[in-house]
Scaffold this motif. Structure first.
Motif, PDB file in Angstrom:
ATOM      1  N   ALA A   1      39.640  41.338  50.108  1.00 33.52           N
ATOM      2  CA  ALA A   1      38.694  40.649  50.987  1.00 33.52           C
ATOM      3  C   ALA A   1      37.272  41.193  50.930  1.00 33.52           C
ATOM      4  CB  ALA A   1      39.190  40.716  52.432  1.00 33.52           C
ATOM      5  N   ALA A   2      37.011  42.221  50.161  1.00 32.94           N
ATOM      6  CA  ALA A   2      35.708  42.889  50.198  1.00 32.94           C
ATOM      7  C   ALA A   2      34.544  41.948  49.902  1.00 32.94           C
ATOM      8  CB  ALA A   2      35.693  44.051  49.214  1.00 32.94           C
ATOM      9  N   THR A   3      34.697  41.085  48.901  1.00 33.22           N
ATOM     10  CA  THR A   3      33.607  40.176  48.537  1.00 33.22           C
ATOM     11  C   THR A   3      33.252  39.249  49.694  1.00 33.22           C
ATOM     12  OG1 THR A   3      34.304  40.230  46.227  1.00 33.22           O
ATOM     13  CG2 THR A   3      32.875  38.427  46.885  1.00 33.22           C
ATOM     14  N   THR A   4      34.281  38.734  50.368  1.00 34.87           N
ATOM     15  CA  THR A   4      34.039  37.832  51.498  1.00 34.87           C
ATOM     16  C   THR A   4      33.371  38.569  52.647  1.00 34.87           C
ATOM     17  OG1 THR A   4      35.921  36.457  50.881  1.00 34.87           O
ATOM     18  CG2 THR A   4      35.118  36.257  53.140  1.00 34.87           C
ATOM     19  N   PHE A   5      33.840  39.763  52.955  1.00 35.13           N
ATOM     20  CA  PHE A   5      33.217  40.532  54.036  1.00 35.13           C
ATOM     21  C   PHE A   5      31.730  40.773  53.754  1.00 35.13           C
ATOM     22  CE2 PHE A   5      37.547  42.737  54.875  1.00 35.13           C
ATOM     23  CZ  PHE A   5      37.984  41.625  55.577  1.00 35.13           C
ATOM     24  N   LYS A   6      31.426  41.121  52.524  1.00 38.73           N
ATOM     25  CA  LYS A   6      30.034  41.385  52.155  1.00 38.73           C
ATOM     26  C   LYS A   6      29.194  40.132  52.303  1.00 38.73           C
ATOM     27  CE  LYS A   6      27.218  43.378  48.448  1.00 38.73           C
ATOM     28  NZ  LYS A   6      27.244  44.000  47.088  1.00 38.73           N
ATOM     29  N   SER A   7      29.747  38.992  51.906  1.00 41.30           N
ATOM     30  CA  SER A   7      29.001  37.728  52.004  1.00 41.30           C
ATOM     31  C   SER A   7      28.747  37.340  53.449  1.00 41.30           C
ATOM     32  CB  SER A   7      29.755  36.609  51.289  1.00 41.30           C
ATOM     33  OG  SER A   7      30.892  36.193  52.033  1.00 41.30           O
TER      34      SER A   7
ATOM     35  N   GLY B   1      28.060  39.541  55.842  1.00 42.60           N
ATOM     36  CA  GLY B   1      27.181  40.503  56.493  1.00 42.60           C
ATOM     37  C   GLY B   1      27.764  41.858  56.798  1.00 42.60           C
ATOM     38  N   MET B   2      29.006  42.119  56.418  1.00 46.34           N
ATOM     39  CA  MET B   2      29.598  43.430  56.676  1.00 46.34           C
ATOM     40  C   MET B   2      29.234  44.409  55.561  1.00 46.34           C
ATOM     41  SD  MET B   2      33.451  42.863  58.172  1.00 46.34           S
ATOM     42  CE  MET B   2      33.485  44.383  59.140  1.00 46.34           C
ATOM     43  N   LYS B   3      29.047  45.660  55.927  1.00 50.83           N
ATOM     44  CA  LYS B   3      28.880  46.726  54.956  1.00 50.83           C
ATOM     45  C   LYS B   3      30.262  47.295  54.621  1.00 50.83           C
ATOM     46  CE  LYS B   3      24.445  48.092  56.990  1.00 50.83           C
ATOM     47  NZ  LYS B   3      23.723  49.196  57.683  1.00 50.83           N
ATOM     48  N   ASP B   4      30.385  47.862  53.433  1.00 50.67           N
ATOM     49  CA  ASP B   4      31.659  48.461  53.062  1.00 50.67           C
ATOM     50  C   ASP B   4      32.072  49.560  54.035  1.00 50.67           C
ATOM     51  OD1 ASP B   4      31.752  46.787  50.908  1.00 50.67           O
ATOM     52  OD2 ASP B   4      31.272  48.312  49.400  1.00 50.67           O
ATOM     53  N   SER B   5      31.100  50.214  54.620  1.00 48.55           N
ATOM     54  CA  SER B   5      31.401  51.305  55.553  1.00 48.55           C
ATOM     55  C   SER B   5      31.880  50.803  56.916  1.00 48.55           C
ATOM     56  CB  SER B   5      30.161  52.179  55.746  1.00 48.55           C
ATOM     57  OG  SER B   5      29.069  51.400  56.231  1.00 48.55           O
ATOM     58  N   ASP B   6      31.781  49.478  57.154  1.00 51.46           N
ATOM     59  CA  ASP B   6      32.183  48.920  58.452  1.00 51.46           C
ATOM     60  C   ASP B   6      33.689  48.769  58.580  1.00 51.46           C
ATOM     61  OD1 ASP B   6      29.536  48.690  59.222  1.00 51.46           O
ATOM     62  OD2 ASP B   6      29.367  46.583  58.624  1.00 51.46           O
ATOM     63  N   TRP B   7      34.375  48.722  57.448  1.00 54.95           N
ATOM     64  CA  TRP B   7      35.807  48.454  57.505  1.00 54.95           C
ATOM     65  C   TRP B   7      36.587  49.454  56.653  1.00 54.95           C
ATOM     66  CZ3 TRP B   7      37.491  47.388  52.573  1.00 54.95           C
ATOM     67  CH2 TRP B   7      36.555  46.865  51.673  1.00 54.95           C
ATOM     68  N   GLY B   8      37.874  49.591  56.993  1.00 51.17           N
ATOM     69  CA  GLY B   8      38.776  50.431  56.218  1.00 51.17           C
ATOM     70  C   GLY B   8      39.937  49.600  55.730  1.00 51.17           C
TER      71      GLY B   8
ATOM     72  N   CYS C   1      36.726  40.360  37.565  1.00 51.27           N
ATOM     73  CA  CYS C   1      37.514  40.988  38.619  1.00 51.27           C
ATOM     74  C   CYS C   1      36.644  41.906  39.482  1.00 51.27           C
ATOM     75  CB  CYS C   1      38.693  41.753  38.020  1.00 51.27           C
ATOM     76  SG  CYS C   1      39.973  40.686  37.318  1.00 51.27           S
ATOM     77  N   LYS C   2      35.657  42.541  38.860  1.00 50.19           N
ATOM     78  CA  LYS C   2      34.716  43.359  39.623  1.00 50.19           C
ATOM     79  C   LYS C   2      33.930  42.479  40.598  1.00 50.19           C
ATOM     80  CE  LYS C   2      32.553  46.229  37.035  1.00 50.19           C
ATOM     81  NZ  LYS C   2      31.577  46.832  36.102  1.00 50.19           N
ATOM     82  N   THR C   3      33.503  41.329  40.130  1.00 54.64           N
ATOM     83  CA  THR C   3      32.718  40.415  40.962  1.00 54.64           C
ATOM     84  C   THR C   3      33.544  39.872  42.118  1.00 54.64           C
ATOM     85  OG1 THR C   3      31.389  39.769  39.051  1.00 54.64           O
ATOM     86  CG2 THR C   3      31.369  38.290  40.945  1.00 54.64           C
TER      87      THR C   3
ATOM     88  N   ARG D   1      37.745  52.307  43.504  1.00 52.12           N
ATOM     89  CA  ARG D   1      37.304  52.487  44.887  1.00 52.12           C
ATOM     90  C   ARG D   1      38.512  52.359  45.819  1.00 52.12           C
ATOM     91  NH1 ARG D   1      35.344  46.997  44.036  1.00 52.12           N
ATOM     92  NH2 ARG D   1      36.102  45.617  45.695  1.00 52.12           N
ATOM     93  N   PRO D   2      38.424  52.890  47.039  1.00 53.67           N
ATOM     94  CA  PRO D   2      39.593  52.990  47.924  1.00 53.67           C
ATOM     95  C   PRO D   2      40.345  51.682  48.132  1.00 53.67           C
ATOM     96  CG  PRO D   2      37.802  54.302  48.799  1.00 53.67           C
ATOM     97  CD  PRO D   2      37.244  53.566  47.617  1.00 53.67           C
ATOM     98  N   GLU D   3      39.623  50.589  48.349  1.00 53.32           N
ATOM     99  CA  GLU D   3      40.316  49.313  48.601  1.00 53.32           C
ATOM    100  C   GLU D   3      41.224  48.945  47.437  1.00 53.32           C
ATOM    101  OE1 GLU D   3      39.410  44.543  49.214  1.00 53.32           O
ATOM    102  OE2 GLU D   3      38.101  45.815  48.008  1.00 53.32           O
ATOM    103  N   LEU D   4      40.675  48.988  46.226  1.00 53.70           N
ATOM    104  CA  LEU D   4      41.460  48.555  45.078  1.00 53.70           C
ATOM    105  C   LEU D   4      42.541  49.561  44.694  1.00 53.70           C
ATOM    106  CD1 LEU D   4      38.855  46.738  42.816  1.00 53.70           C
ATOM    107  CD2 LEU D   4      40.408  45.813  44.524  1.00 53.70           C
ATOM    108  N   GLU D   5      42.346  50.816  45.036  1.00 54.69           N
ATOM    109  CA  GLU D   5      43.414  51.785  44.819  1.00 54.69           C
ATOM    110  C   GLU D   5      44.628  51.416  45.671  1.00 54.69           C
ATOM    111  OE1 GLU D   5      43.915  54.131  42.735  1.00 54.69           O
ATOM    112  OE2 GLU D   5      41.950  54.251  41.783  1.00 54.69           O
ATOM    113  N   VAL D   6      44.376  51.001  46.919  1.00 54.16           N
ATOM    114  CA  VAL D   6      45.477  50.564  47.782  1.00 54.16           C
ATOM    115  C   VAL D   6      46.170  49.342  47.188  1.00 54.16           C
ATOM    116  CG1 VAL D   6      46.066  49.549  50.037  1.00 54.16           C
ATOM    117  CG2 VAL D   6      44.528  51.518  49.911  1.00 54.16           C
ATOM    118  N   LEU D   7      45.378  48.380  46.734  1.00 56.28           N
ATOM    119  CA  LEU D   7      45.955  47.153  46.182  1.00 56.28           C
ATOM    120  C   LEU D   7      46.707  47.424  44.885  1.00 56.28           C
ATOM    121  CD1 LEU D   7      43.033  44.615  46.806  1.00 56.28           C
ATOM    122  CD2 LEU D   7      45.001  45.122  48.263  1.00 56.28           C
ATOM    123  N   LYS D   8      46.131  48.254  44.001  1.00 55.99           N
ATOM    124  CA  LYS D   8      46.812  48.587  42.741  1.00 55.99           C
ATOM    125  C   LYS D   8      48.137  49.295  43.011  1.00 55.99           C
ATOM    126  CE  LYS D   8      43.507  50.777  40.517  1.00 55.99           C
ATOM    127  NZ  LYS D   8      42.838  51.536  39.435  1.00 55.99           N
TER     128      LYS D   8
END
Length: 437
Positions: free
Chosen positions: A281-287, A289-296, A351-353, A371-378
């Protein structure tokens, strides 16, 4: 699949599958190309909007044209229309040359005979089967048959949580079990805000969630012969557990019963809900207005202990596949395009995009996928995920059971307690619907 898919109505799916032939991309008037210098491509909506996908993909298609001389006509199709469009194309012959499909549809679409099988000879054209992650290929068609598509973007579910809301409520870490989810969710569900977001009218999302819960209860929706067993006591318990997050635990807003397409992500981004179960969900959150630091991000909860195999599974194998209509008038160009889209370079870039995981092994070496998000998903894909049932009537299954869950959410939203009998009644209807098809 990147976006959660809304499945076509059961009647439409049944009638289209029943009449499906081995028709693929037809003459240029039908969308498919008869010219060796042109291709048509239906891409699924992966980004925040259709326009965003066009901006992302157009430069890549120009790159392919420069390399091969083949021009690609792009159409980004919304998930709400995609399955119906594909099924119509299998019967009419008026489809594209190349298309994206949700990986859960692979067996159903394979059964129509319309898609190019990826046998050894076709695999050789894209560099060989060994380039791909095996679990991703497991969601590309029925077991024992050549895949009907190739994996393009891989994903798994994770639990996303709002760090500020957790801190304000004095919660130190995300829930690891469903009991902890209920406890934490109740602390967060106050003052017009809610603990967990859901999409009760999104049939595919419903299926993904109850599939995982059924696995955690030790149940399957089908027996070894492919016969549905939706009324199995453990399946009933799994569905009830999911709906009770609204009906009993009251950590999901009643209005979520009407959500069908990413509204839960919007609520999360706006701080209206503290947690959401989603894929990459990172791409959607960024679009939004959320910063990566706002969510875990953390693994999806299990009944007890930690994620793993068997009853500790906590995700379906999610993702997007790329397929070719086998009656395309430009099969050579179509396979060249699939080779391009699944190349190491394009896999890293796309996939990066999109914030997904490359199903091509060599592409996973990029730092962006560490990065942490994708490590969890992988890790989830590698250790605690399973493919949805690879049965020929999988799309009808999504419709029938997804609708049953939708109906139960609607009752819960109206304030009704959901009993085991209520759940069994809805699943009985779903099972009967499958038996009549």
């Amino acid at each position: 699949m990147r976006k959660i898919r809304i499945v076509a109505s059961g009647a439409a799916v049944v009638s289209l599958l029943a009449g499906a032939t081995a028709c693929g991309g037809g003459e240029s008037t039908g969308g498919g190309s008869s010219s060796p210098k042109t291709l048509t491509y239906w891409a699924s909506n992966q980004g925040p909007s259709l326009e965003a996908d066009k901006k992302i993909l157009t430069p890549e298609l120009k790159k392919f044209e420069k390399q091969t001389g083949i021009k690609v006509k792009l159409e980004v199709v919304p998930w709400s229309d995609l399955l119906t469009r594909i099924l119509t194309a299998t019967t009419s012959g008026q489809g594209p040359d190349v298309l994206n499909i949700g990986n859960t549809w692979s067996s159903s679409l394979q059964a129509t005979g319309a898609l190019l099988p990826w046998d050894d000879a076709n695999f050789a054209k894209v560099g060989g089967r060994d380039r791909f992650v095996e679990s991703a290929l497991g969601s590309a068609g029925a077991e024992g048959k050549d895949p009907a598509a190739l994996p393009l973007y891989s994903m798994a579910y994770a639990l996303y949580y709002n760090k500020a809301m957790f801190k304000e409520a004095g919660i130190e870490k995300p829930p690891a079990t469903w009991d902890e989810m209920a406890e934490i969710g109740k602390k967060l569900s106050k003052n017009g805000k809610w603990g967990l977001g859901a999409e009760g009218s999104n049939l595919s999302n419903n299926i993904h969630q109850v599939f995982v819960l059924a696995k955690q209860h030790g149940a399957d929706f089908f027996d070894s012969s492919g016969k549905p067993k939706f009324t199995d006591d453990k399946v009933v318990a799994a569905v009830k557990q999911y709906v009770d997050m609204m009906a009993k635990d009251k950590i999901v807003a009643p209005g979520n019963a009407e959500y069908s397409q990413n509204q839960s992500l919007s609520d999360f981004s706006k701080g209206k809900t503290a947690m959401v179960l989603w894929q990459a969900a990172a791409t959607t959150f960024k679009s939004q207005g959320m910063k990566d630091s706002d969510w875990g991000v953390a693994p999806v909860p299990v009944q007890s202990g930690t994620p793993g195999q068997g009853q500790q599974l906590n995700s379906m194998v999610a993702g997007i596949n790329i397929a070719v209509f086998k009656n395309s008038k430009n099969l050579d160009g179509a396979t060249q395009f699939v080779k391009f889209m699944t190349s190491d370079e394009e896999q890293r870039l796309l996939c990066k995009t999109y914030g997904s995981i490359p199903p091509v092994k060599a592409a996973q070496d990029d730092e962006a996928f560490k990065r942490p998000e994708l490590e969890v998903l992988k890790n989830t894909l590698a250790t605690s995920a399973a493919a949805l049932p690879q049965v020929t009537n999988e799309s009808q299954f999504e419709t029938a059971v997804g609708t049953a869950v939708k109906s139960l959410f609607a009752k819960a939203a109206g304030g009704a307690a959901i009993t085991t009998a209520d759940v069994k009644a809805e699943l009985t209807k779903a099972e009967q619907q499958m038996a009549s098809q």
